[in-house]
Design an enzyme around this catalytic site. Sequence first.
Site, short mmCIF file in Angstrom:
data_model
loop_
_atom_site.label_atom_id
_atom_site.label_comp_id
_atom_site.label_asym_id
_atom_site.label_seq_id
_atom_site.Cartn_x
_atom_site.Cartn_y
_atom_site.Cartn_z
CG HIS A 1 2.53 32.92 2.53
ND1 HIS A 1 3.83 32.56 2.76
CD2 HIS A 1 2.40 34.02 3.31
CE1 HIS A 1 4.42 33.37 3.64
NE2 HIS A 1 3.39 34.46 4.02
CD GLU B 1 1.47 36.40 6.17
OE1 GLU B 1 1.90 35.21 6.74
OE2 GLU B 1 2.22 37.31 5.68
CG HIS C 1 3.46 38.95 1.13
ND1 HIS C 1 2.86 37.61 0.52
CD2 HIS C 1 3.80 38.55 2.43
CE1 HIS C 1 3.20 36.76 1.57
NE2 HIS C 1 3.89 37.03 2.47
NE ARG D 1 13.90 33.08 2.39
CZ ARG D 1 14.64 32.34 2.67
NH1 ARG D 1 15.16 31.37 2.16
NH2 ARG D 1 14.59 32.12 4.23
#
Length: 309
Positions: A95, A113, A170, A190
Amino acid sequence: MDLLFLEPVFKQMIWGGNKLKSFGYDIPGENTGECWAISAHPNGDCIVKNGEYKGISLSTLWNEHKELFGNVSGDRFPLLIKIIDAADDLSIQVHPDDTYASINENGSLGKTECWYIVDCDENATIVIGHNAKNSDEVADMINNGKWSEFIREIPIKKGDFFQINPGCLHAIKGGTVILETQQNSDITYRVYDYDRLQNGKKRELHVKQSIEVIKAPFKEDNECKPVISDLGSCIITHFITCKYYSVEKLEINGPICFDMEDPFMNVSIIEGEGSINNIPLKKGDHFIIPANYGEYTLDGNMELIRSYI
């Protein structure tokens, strides 16, 4: 003053399963990957189920009734709470931070997150980080498909907690159910998707963006230092306080009283059943305690995750 109980939004995913049924949900299909439980994002805007604001979206409440959220600043509700059922591996991803997303993603927030492992298979793992020494090596390993060298995989168990900061490679692996607390953003790059096909085509990758935002070398996160407080009828595990949120787990075993002091609080029941001020609660319920709610009593035998800013 009413608690704001919310109607979840469900997302079917190539990697999703059916374990969200265990939360009491009538899921849309056997590949349901995500429950957007507390969300005001345009891609999944939850509707209030009860009380004065029944039928109103969370984004509308944020825009028209800021007093419910302590009149905090910001042009959007700041957090997004999901339950994710990964029957298969998610893509290897990363991200961006707020600065990169604002410039490159039409003013979007970045995405910080964290994951609480609600359940997982025996010997389950997740991807956190990578083994490249620097950014040039990141690019080389990605461009040449050196995935076994590049990806860092670690074992997990039920009850584990992980902070995932922008720039951290991740992936959730198959056999895992997590509760995710994140910024109100839907931006994911991605890096690798196992060459899977969806409707006969490979899903879009974001190689250029990924190489630009992956931080190298990977450094172990040192923000998560759980602090456990045993209050008798309640054990509180404080997982993290960062720039965007604080996250805690409460294990309730009998009545305990709290005073609402935060601008608002997100609450998700992840196990058991009980009540808040004699209002019944069960696994799968999600609600917001609004500002100035005052004193509230939790009772029963249940586990919940709460988050606040």
